[in-house]
Design a protein around this motif. Structure first.
Motif, mmCIF file in Angstrom:
data_model
loop_
_atom_site.group_PDB
_atom_site.id
_atom_site.type_symbol
_atom_site.label_atom_id
_atom_site.label_comp_id
_atom_site.label_asym_id
_atom_site.label_seq_id
_atom_site.Cartn_x
_atom_site.Cartn_y
_atom_site.Cartn_z
ATOM 1 N N GLY A 197 32.580 8.807 14.571
ATOM 2 C CA GLY A 197 32.504 8.010 13.348
ATOM 3 C C GLY A 197 33.067 6.624 13.620
ATOM 4 N N ALA A 198 32.431 5.597 13.043
ATOM 5 C CA ALA A 198 32.879 4.217 13.280
ATOM 6 C C ALA A 198 34.024 3.887 12.331
ATOM 7 C CB ALA A 198 31.715 3.251 13.061
ATOM 8 N N LEU A 199 35.219 3.739 12.876
ATOM 9 C CA LEU A 199 36.385 3.403 12.054
ATOM 10 C C LEU A 199 36.834 1.985 12.404
ATOM 11 C CD1 LEU A 199 38.520 6.636 12.586
ATOM 12 C CD2 LEU A 199 37.217 6.018 10.549
ATOM 13 N N PRO A 200 37.474 1.280 11.470
ATOM 14 C CA PRO A 200 38.055 -0.007 11.847
ATOM 15 C C PRO A 200 39.017 0.197 13.026
ATOM 16 C CG PRO A 200 38.237 0.381 9.480
ATOM 17 C CD PRO A 200 37.729 1.652 10.079
ATOM 18 N N ASP A 201 39.091 -0.789 13.933
ATOM 19 C CA ASP A 201 39.877 -0.608 15.164
ATOM 20 C C ASP A 201 41.309 -0.157 14.889
ATOM 21 O OD1 ASP A 201 37.715 -1.252 16.604
ATOM 22 O OD2 ASP A 201 38.331 -3.312 17.066
ATOM 23 N N VAL A 202 41.936 -0.777 13.878
ATOM 24 C CA VAL A 202 43.340 -0.473 13.632
ATOM 25 C C VAL A 202 43.510 0.994 13.214
ATOM 26 C CG1 VAL A 202 43.166 -1.475 11.323
ATOM 27 C CG2 VAL A 202 45.377 -1.162 12.304
ATOM 28 N N VAL A 203 42.552 1.506 12.470
ATOM 29 C CA VAL A 203 42.619 2.897 12.012
ATOM 30 C C VAL A 203 42.350 3.843 13.184
ATOM 31 C CG1 VAL A 203 41.603 4.560 10.414
ATOM 32 C CG2 VAL A 203 41.883 2.182 9.714
ATOM 33 N N GLU A 204 41.382 3.456 14.004
ATOM 34 C CA GLU A 204 41.073 4.273 15.190
ATOM 35 C C GLU A 204 42.308 4.374 16.095
ATOM 36 O OE1 GLU A 204 37.172 3.485 17.018
ATOM 37 O OE2 GLU A 204 38.297 3.277 18.888
ATOM 38 N N GLU A 205 42.994 3.238 16.263
ATOM 39 C CA GLU A 205 44.202 3.255 17.106
ATOM 40 C C GLU A 205 45.284 4.165 16.526
ATOM 41 O OE1 GLU A 205 45.145 -0.879 17.572
ATOM 42 O OE2 GLU A 205 43.236 -1.164 18.632
ATOM 43 N N GLN A 206 45.430 4.144 15.211
ATOM 44 C CA GLN A 206 46.426 5.037 14.586
ATOM 45 C C GLN A 206 46.097 6.497 14.883
ATOM 46 O OE1 GLN A 206 46.378 4.182 10.391
ATOM 47 N NE2 GLN A 206 47.111 2.096 10.697
ATOM 48 N N ALA A 207 44.828 6.848 14.747
ATOM 49 C CA ALA A 207 44.422 8.248 14.973
ATOM 50 C C ALA A 207 44.662 8.631 16.432
ATOM 51 C CB ALA A 207 42.951 8.425 14.603
#
Ligand code: SF4
Length: 428
Positions: free
Chosen positions: A180-190
């Motif tokens: 799933g395409a998430l904003p970069d900052v959210v992807e990094e948190q995950a």
């Protein structure tokens, strides 16, 4: 899972009869996904094969991109191109060759189909195969449809990701794929949370670049971050990968359940899970409690639009104290939605598909405190005195995982606060 949420309902909505609607629906088309996908895939270019309408949609939806080096464009097919399909194919070849000569940074080209009948008649799959052979290994050419016929706007991302799955190489590696395409900052948190639990072999679809390519195989397990990825789910299963079914990572409860399903798959012990999640869970809980004050005991009605409706209804009812009246979804994929349906207590009507006039009538009868719907319906409903939330904002705003849980609740409470203020002003 501990404590402050209601226990899972004895009867969730999994067995609730679903009202199936097959009438007129009012949603954006799948081209919309290009707006967020082009930000994620830094070496991709999206060439929409479409009409002037498609070009206008992209330009107005992505107006902000006009000043940047664009990574999407529209190859407009004129009526005259219909005279001969051979001409249309040649025209497409010419546009693509020119584009790739001019832009050596493009490594991945998506031919995006649209819904004018002349475009539907073009075989973009064969065009993509032909061009892939011609421009390999520098450029990979894929195709998918963003057509607005019988589809909804989030399906563009699903179609795009599903098109990428078959060309990924085979592997035996035991890896987690986060889809799933998430904003970069959210992807990094995950990724940070997974890393802290000791899960490091994590890949992301879509990857930032074709150079980040990875394989798929029988040892791949995947977790979806977006509920609208039905075709991608099917494409991954066809490649032998296994889905980790879980509620979607919206809110504290959804995020914890999503992480917990992955932790169980990778044998993360309870103490590690607790150590990694305790602090962000507490932050999420506090933020949701603050942001959801205006939502308690209010009713919400979902028109089918983004495919996010069921997990959001679960979040709003279980974490924010709202009551769902009707939850409409464009398509109900049970393999993907069951964990959220199990948590959503019996009560709201469920509908799949749309017959917009009938649903408007049900909404007007119910007079919910908040209606979540598309832009086209929001204005008339607001004019009738109803508070609305545009569903499309939910895909343009970072809303996943712990740190965004408060913002997610805030997106829903803002229209209620605004309407409250307007009432106050009118009374003064
Ligand atoms: S794909 Fe269809 S619905 Fe979307 S902008 Fe083009 S013509 Fe309109």
């Amino acid at each position: 899972m501990t404590g402050h949420f209601p226990p899972p309902p004895a009867r969730g909505c999994s067995d609730t009869p679903v009202l199936k609607e097959r009438g007129q629906h009012e949603v954006f088309c799948g081209l919309t996904g290009i707006i967020w996908l082009h930000r994620k895939m830094q070496d991709a270019f999206f060439l929409v094969v479409g009409s002037r309408t498609c070009a206008h949609l992209l330009q107005s939806a992505a107006g902000v991109m006009i000043f940047a080096e664009p990574r999407f464009a529209t190859a407009i097919l004129e009526e005259t191109d219909l005279a001969g399909m051979a001409d249309a194919q040649e025209e497409l070849d010419r546009v693509v060759t020119q584009l790739l000569e001019r832009r050596p940074d493009i490594r991945q080209l998506f031919l995006v189909g649209s819904c004018p009948s002349e475009v539907i008649k073009l075989d973009l799959g064969r065009a993509a195969e032909r061009m892939s052979a011609q421009f390999a290994p520098r450029v990979r050419v894929l195709n998918y449809s963003g057509s607005g016929i019988e589809t909804t706007f989030t399906q563009g991302e699903d179609a795009c990701l599903a098109a990428m799955v078959p060309v990924l190489p085979d592997t035996d590696a035991r890896e987690l794929l986060m889809v799933g395409a998430l904003p970069d900052v959210v992807e990094e948190q995950a990724l940070g949370l997974l890393h802290d639990m000791g899960i490091d072999k994590v890949r992301v679809l879509p990857a930032h670049s074709v150079d980040d390519d990875y394989g798929i195989g029988a040892n791949t397990v995947f977790a979806l971050t977006q509920p609208f990825l039905g075709d991608t789910h099917a494409a991954l299963i066809r490649r032998g990968a296994r889905h980790i079914a879980a509620p979607f990572p919206f809110g504290e409860e959804g995020t914890t359940a999503w992480l917990s399903a992955i932790a169980a798959e990778f044998d993360v012990d309870a103490a590690t899970f607790e150590r990694v999640t305790a602090a962000p869970r507490a932050r999420a809980r506090k933020a949701v409690a603050q942001a959801s004050e205006a939502l308690r005991d209010r009713s919400v009605f979902f028109f089918p639009d983004s495919q996010l409706e069921i997990p959001l209804a679960r979040f709003l009812t279980r974490e924010c104290g709202m009551q769902a009246v009707e939850v409409g979804v464009p398509f109900l994929h049970r393999a993907i939605m069951s964990p959220d349906l199990d948590l959503l207590a019996e009560g709201p009507a469920l509908s799949e598909g749309q017959d917009v006039d009938k649903q408007l009538a049900r909404c007007r009868d119910a007079r919910p405190d908040l209606t979540v719907c598309g832009l086209g319906l929001a204005n008339p409903l607001e004019a009738e005195g109803m508070a609305t939330k545009w569903a499309i904002e939910l895909v343009f705003t970072p809303v996943h995982f712990y740190e965004q849980a408060g913002d997610l609740a805030g997106l829903f409470s803002r229209p209620l606060r605004r309407r409250g203020l307007l009432k106050l002003e009118a009374a003064e």
